[in-house]
Design an enzyme around this catalytic site. Sequence first.
Site, PDB file in Angstrom:
ATOM      1  N   PHE A 222       0.835  -1.210   0.000  1.00  0.00           N
ATOM      2  CA  PHE A 222       0.000   0.000   0.000  1.00  0.00           C
ATOM      3  C   PHE A 222       0.870   1.262   0.000  1.00  0.00           C
ATOM      4  CE2 PHE A 222      -4.679  -0.494   0.949  1.00  0.00           C
ATOM      5  CZ  PHE A 222      -4.757  -1.809   0.521  1.00  0.00           C
ATOM      6  N   LEU A 223       1.944   1.249   0.782  1.00  0.00           N
ATOM      7  CA  LEU A 223       2.814   2.429   0.833  1.00  0.00           C
ATOM      8  C   LEU A 223       3.466   2.663  -0.533  1.00  0.00           C
ATOM      9  CD1 LEU A 223       4.459   1.831   4.324  1.00  0.00           C
ATOM     10  CD2 LEU A 223       2.936   3.724   3.724  1.00  0.00           C
ATOM     11  N   CYS A 272      13.102  -3.153   0.500  1.00  0.00           N
ATOM     12  CA  CYS A 272      11.878  -3.932   0.755  1.00  0.00           C
ATOM     13  C   CYS A 272      10.703  -3.742  -0.205  1.00  0.00           C
ATOM     14  CB  CYS A 272      11.426  -3.689   2.180  1.00  0.00           C
ATOM     15  SG  CYS A 272      12.626  -4.359   3.345  1.00  0.00           S
ATOM     16  N   PHE A 273      10.398  -2.505  -0.600  1.00  0.00           N
ATOM     17  CA  PHE A 273       9.162  -2.303  -1.370  1.00  0.00           C
ATOM     18  C   PHE A 273       9.104  -3.242  -2.581  1.00  0.00           C
ATOM     19  CE2 PHE A 273       7.789   2.296  -0.091  1.00  0.00           C
ATOM     20  CZ  PHE A 273       7.450   1.821   1.156  1.00  0.00           C
TER      21      PHE A 273
HETATM   22  P1  NAD Z   1      20.261  -6.970   6.468  1.00  0.00           P
HETATM   23  O1  NAD Z   1      20.766  -7.635   5.264  1.00  0.00           O
HETATM   24  O2  NAD Z   1      20.693  -5.575   6.802  1.00  0.00           O
HETATM   25  O3  NAD Z   1      20.603  -7.860   7.759  1.00  0.00           O
HETATM   26  C1  NAD Z   1      20.396  -9.233   7.824  1.00  0.00           C
HETATM   27  C2  NAD Z   1      21.552  -9.855   8.613  1.00  0.00           C
HETATM   28  O4  NAD Z   1      21.239 -11.225   8.904  1.00  0.00           O
HETATM   29  C3  NAD Z   1      22.869  -9.894   7.848  1.00  0.00           C
HETATM   30  O5  NAD Z   1      23.871  -9.184   8.566  1.00  0.00           O
HETATM   31  C4  NAD Z   1      23.196 -11.387   7.726  1.00  0.00           C
HETATM   32  O6  NAD Z   1      24.581 -11.681   7.802  1.00  0.00           O
HETATM   33  C5  NAD Z   1      22.456 -11.945   8.923  1.00  0.00           C
HETATM   34  N1  NAD Z   1      22.195 -13.388   8.883  1.00  0.00           N
HETATM   35  C6  NAD Z   1      21.813 -14.161   7.833  1.00  0.00           C
HETATM   36  N2  NAD Z   1      21.655 -15.440   8.216  1.00  0.00           N
HETATM   37  C7  NAD Z   1      21.942 -15.486   9.547  1.00  0.00           C
HETATM   38  C8  NAD Z   1      21.961 -16.532  10.500  1.00  0.00           C
HETATM   39  N3  NAD Z   1      21.639 -17.782  10.187  1.00  0.00           N
HETATM   40  N4  NAD Z   1      22.307 -16.226  11.770  1.00  0.00           N
HETATM   41  C9  NAD Z   1      22.632 -14.962  12.120  1.00  0.00           C
HETATM   42  N5  NAD Z   1      22.629 -13.930  11.248  1.00  0.00           N
HETATM   43  C10 NAD Z   1      22.283 -14.182   9.974  1.00  0.00           C
HETATM   44  O7  NAD Z   1      18.675  -7.028   6.374  1.00  0.00           O
HETATM   45  P2  NAD Z   1      17.619  -6.026   7.065  1.00  0.00           P
HETATM   46  O8  NAD Z   1      17.463  -4.812   6.235  1.00  0.00           O
HETATM   47  O9  NAD Z   1      17.957  -5.908   8.492  1.00  0.00           O
HETATM   48  O10 NAD Z   1      16.270  -6.868   6.889  1.00  0.00           O
HETATM   49  C11 NAD Z   1      16.037  -8.018   7.654  1.00  0.00           C
HETATM   50  C12 NAD Z   1      14.584  -8.446   7.467  1.00  0.00           C
HETATM   51  O11 NAD Z   1      13.730  -7.418   7.990  1.00  0.00           O
HETATM   52  C13 NAD Z   1      14.158  -8.644   6.019  1.00  0.00           C
HETATM   53  O12 NAD Z   1      13.231  -9.688   5.970  1.00  0.00           O
HETATM   54  C14 NAD Z   1      13.470  -7.334   5.665  1.00  0.00           C
HETATM   55  O13 NAD Z   1      12.499  -7.503   4.662  1.00  0.00           O
HETATM   56  C15 NAD Z   1      12.821  -6.957   6.976  1.00  0.00           C
HETATM   57  N6  NAD Z   1      12.612  -5.525   7.179  1.00  0.00           N
HETATM   58  C16 NAD Z   1      13.578  -4.626   6.822  1.00  0.00           C
HETATM   59  C17 NAD Z   1      13.389  -3.261   7.086  1.00  0.00           C
HETATM   60  C18 NAD Z   1      14.425  -2.234   6.724  1.00  0.00           C
HETATM   61  O14 NAD Z   1      14.135  -1.056   6.863  1.00  0.00           O
HETATM   62  N7  NAD Z   1      15.603  -2.602   6.271  1.00  0.00           N
HETATM   63  C19 NAD Z   1      12.221  -2.828   7.744  1.00  0.00           C
HETATM   64  C20 NAD Z   1      11.268  -3.790   8.099  1.00  0.00           C
HETATM   65  C21 NAD Z   1      11.475  -5.125   7.821  1.00  0.00           C
HETATM   66  C1  UGA Z   2       9.503   1.083   4.192  1.00  0.00           C
HETATM   67  C2  UGA Z   2       8.241   1.264   5.029  1.00  0.00           C
HETATM   68  O1  UGA Z   2       7.956   2.668   5.139  1.00  0.00           O
HETATM   69  C3  UGA Z   2       8.408   0.669   6.424  1.00  0.00           C
HETATM   70  O2  UGA Z   2       7.186   0.753   7.140  1.00  0.00           O
HETATM   71  C4  UGA Z   2       8.821  -0.793   6.293  1.00  0.00           C
HETATM   72  O3  UGA Z   2       9.050  -1.348   7.562  1.00  0.00           O
HETATM   73  C5  UGA Z   2      10.085  -0.886   5.459  1.00  0.00           C
HETATM   74  O4  UGA Z   2       9.844  -0.288   4.153  1.00  0.00           O
HETATM   75  C6  UGA Z   2      10.520  -2.284   5.187  1.00  0.00           C
HETATM   76  O5  UGA Z   2       9.745  -3.211   5.276  1.00  0.00           O
HETATM   77  O6  UGA Z   2      11.695  -2.382   4.828  1.00  0.00           O
HETATM   78  P1  UGA Z   2      11.847   2.309   4.014  1.00  0.00           P
HETATM   79  O7  UGA Z   2      11.962   1.542   2.731  1.00  0.00           O
HETATM   80  O8  UGA Z   2      12.965   2.241   4.973  1.00  0.00           O
HETATM   81  O9  UGA Z   2      10.540   1.822   4.816  1.00  0.00           O
HETATM   82  O10 UGA Z   2      11.608   3.851   3.707  1.00  0.00           O
HETATM   83  P2  UGA Z   2      10.331   4.675   3.186  1.00  0.00           P
HETATM   84  O11 UGA Z   2      10.274   5.919   3.936  1.00  0.00           O
HETATM   85  O12 UGA Z   2       9.120   3.848   3.148  1.00  0.00           O
HETATM   86  O13 UGA Z   2      10.760   5.031   1.694  1.00  0.00           O
HETATM   87  C7  UGA Z   2      10.830   4.044   0.679  1.00  0.00           C
HETATM   88  C8  UGA Z   2      11.111   4.709  -0.648  1.00  0.00           C
HETATM   89  O14 UGA Z   2       9.975   5.476  -1.083  1.00  0.00           O
HETATM   90  C9  UGA Z   2      12.282   5.700  -0.589  1.00  0.00           C
HETATM   91  O15 UGA Z   2      13.036   5.602  -1.769  1.00  0.00           O
HETATM   92  C10 UGA Z   2      11.601   7.043  -0.490  1.00  0.00           C
HETATM   93  O16 UGA Z   2      12.375   8.105  -0.977  1.00  0.00           O
HETATM   94  C11 UGA Z   2      10.373   6.811  -1.353  1.00  0.00           C
HETATM   95  N1  UGA Z   2       9.262   7.719  -1.013  1.00  0.00           N
HETATM   96  C12 UGA Z   2       8.652   7.634   0.190  1.00  0.00           C
HETATM   97  C13 UGA Z   2       8.852   8.645  -1.942  1.00  0.00           C
HETATM   98  O17 UGA Z   2       9.403   8.731  -3.064  1.00  0.00           O
HETATM   99  N2  UGA Z   2       7.808   9.476  -1.617  1.00  0.00           N
HETATM  100  C14 UGA Z   2       7.181   9.428  -0.424  1.00  0.00           C
HETATM  101  O18 UGA Z   2       6.234  10.232  -0.208  1.00  0.00           O
HETATM  102  C15 UGA Z   2       7.611   8.477   0.504  1.00  0.00           C
END
Ligand code: NAD
Ligand code: UGA
Length: 468
Positions: A222-223, A272-273
């Site tokens: 949705f976002l 993620c998106f």
């Molecule tokens: P990331 O790649 O930054 O971190 C993941 C870490 O897990 C890595 O450092 C990797 O080495 C480690 N890893 C892998 N297998 C492992 C194991 N067996 N034991 C211990 N460590 C292990 O990823 P992230 O951005 O932190 O995302 C993690 C999850 O959270 C994903 O599923 C992502 O979709 C979700 N998520 C990410 C965000 C975000 O903003 N980045 C926000 C919400 C949800």
């Molecule tokens: C997004 C969601 O906002 C989080 O709720 C979610 O947890 C996360 O993904 C995830 O699952 O990883 P993030 O990707 O860190 O977070 O950052 P956002 O602020 O959502 O921005 C995503 C992208 O959309 C960026 O490139 C940003 O510049 C762009 N964006 C965002 C726009 O172009 N316009 C907007 O109005 C908002």
Amino acid sequence: MGAGYVGGPTMAVIASNCPDVQVTVVDINDNQISKWNDDNLKNLPVFEPGLAELVERTRFKNLHFSTNIEESIKKADMVFISVNTPTKKKGIGAGNASDLRWIESSARLVNRYAQGYTIVVEKSTVPVKTAAAIEVILKSISSDLNELENHKSFDVLSNPEFLAEGSAIKDLQQPDRVLIGGHKKSAIEALEKLYLKWVPGEKIIKTNLWSSELSKLTANAFLAQRVSSINAISQLCEVTGADVQEVAKAIGKDSRIGSRFLNSGPGFGGSCFKKDILNLVYLCNHFGLSEVANYWEQVISINQHQQNRIYRVIVNKLFDNLSEKKIAILGFAFKANTNDTRESPAIEICQKLLEEGAVLAIHDPKVSELKISQDLGKKPYISRDNKLKSNMNGVWSYAKDIEESLISADAALILCEWDIYRKVDWNQMSKIMRSPSWLFDTRNIVDEYSVDRTKINLWKVGKGNLNE
Ligand code: NAD
Ligand code: UGA
């Protein structure tokens, strides 16, 4: 498990709010763990406003970073799996489905080393029904363990993370909601008890496992859909004389629509998106819902289109020729206030500009030269005097400051909304740029009146020409 962008900040916030709980973040990557343990807090692997201060307060007290996975699991009452779940590159579902190898290996490690009763919390974003697979792995009896060691039991919960990078600490401290999905009431309550230390009870939503897993994918879809919707309208604004910021303001005042996530830009990036929508598309196709899959796929198509069209606008405004032209790239991260470049629109846009022969001076306050080099798949050009020459083609260099990037530049391209780019004195910069110069503002952060008085030509995303 997983000391990345989610594991690190999330556990730092839990540790700071629950001083009586010992939190250990483990990772298979030694280098990542040494960075988290670095004395110099500037070397933490994740940059987030407020994170370094939190780590400073809690590290070595009740927040620990370790590579000793075995010991940490043995001692744990609760294990959060926060590992990466990228899009699968090969095999069935390649390009769409999630690659669950890190989830599976985490579950196997927990199965092997856990002692007694352990609650396993799925924090990573996963396809619906992943918890069922984790449960099966956890319940399987390791053949190399004796009967005594196998006296262990597990409950699995889904607790997806909604933090956004750049505002992670704020999002974790004051979440809109915390979602806990599970079958077992006592396990849900144990996790809830942890959050209740700082999150008001009415913000904690409890659902069944599958609703929780699906809500995470749906929220991201949705976002992303909102960003693609406003980006689609930005193009219409440009050809009709409308202004996308005015349109966003007008529609955002409708409380049914809301004002957030209506900023037009160069297309969404971030880890993620795209992957989560691809995963949703895969799931829909898997269940035979091709119309639903096609609907969500369009969100990604429009995003790709936005990135492509911005690159085309630049080529077109610079007389369809970028050869040997210097372009300052302001911002390489996928958004402001993060050092993360995963899926950043800057990567593809820069690669296309380089293919056209442009000479790029890339600036970002938090992204390193090495990271840019890895992302572009191309080493920077370094001359003896550290300056780009005008007779070069398709090369890039790392600019240490904004001014350096703009010297003799034909154009500046703002790709990221870092605050420092809002404060650039374009009047001064117009004197060091090569005329006719262009400023492409893909984030709508430049005050157009400040550029009006200069020789710089300004293009803003979604800003139509009133006279056309
Ligand atoms: P990331 O790649 O930054 O971190 C993941 C870490 O897990 C890595 O450092 C990797 O080495 C480690 N890893 C892998 N297998 C492992 C194991 N067996 N034991 C211990 N460590 C292990 O990823 P992230 O951005 O932190 O995302 C993690 C999850 O959270 C994903 O599923 C992502 O979709 C979700 N998520 C990410 C965000 C975000 O903003 N980045 C926000 C919400 C949800
Ligand atoms: C997004 C969601 O906002 C989080 O709720 C979610 O947890 C996360 O993904 C995830 O699952 O990883 P993030 O990707 O860190 O977070 O950052 P956002 O602020 O959502 O921005 C995503 C992208 O959309 C960026 O490139 C940003 O510049 C762009 N964006 C965002 C726009 O172009 N316009 C907007 O109005 C908002």
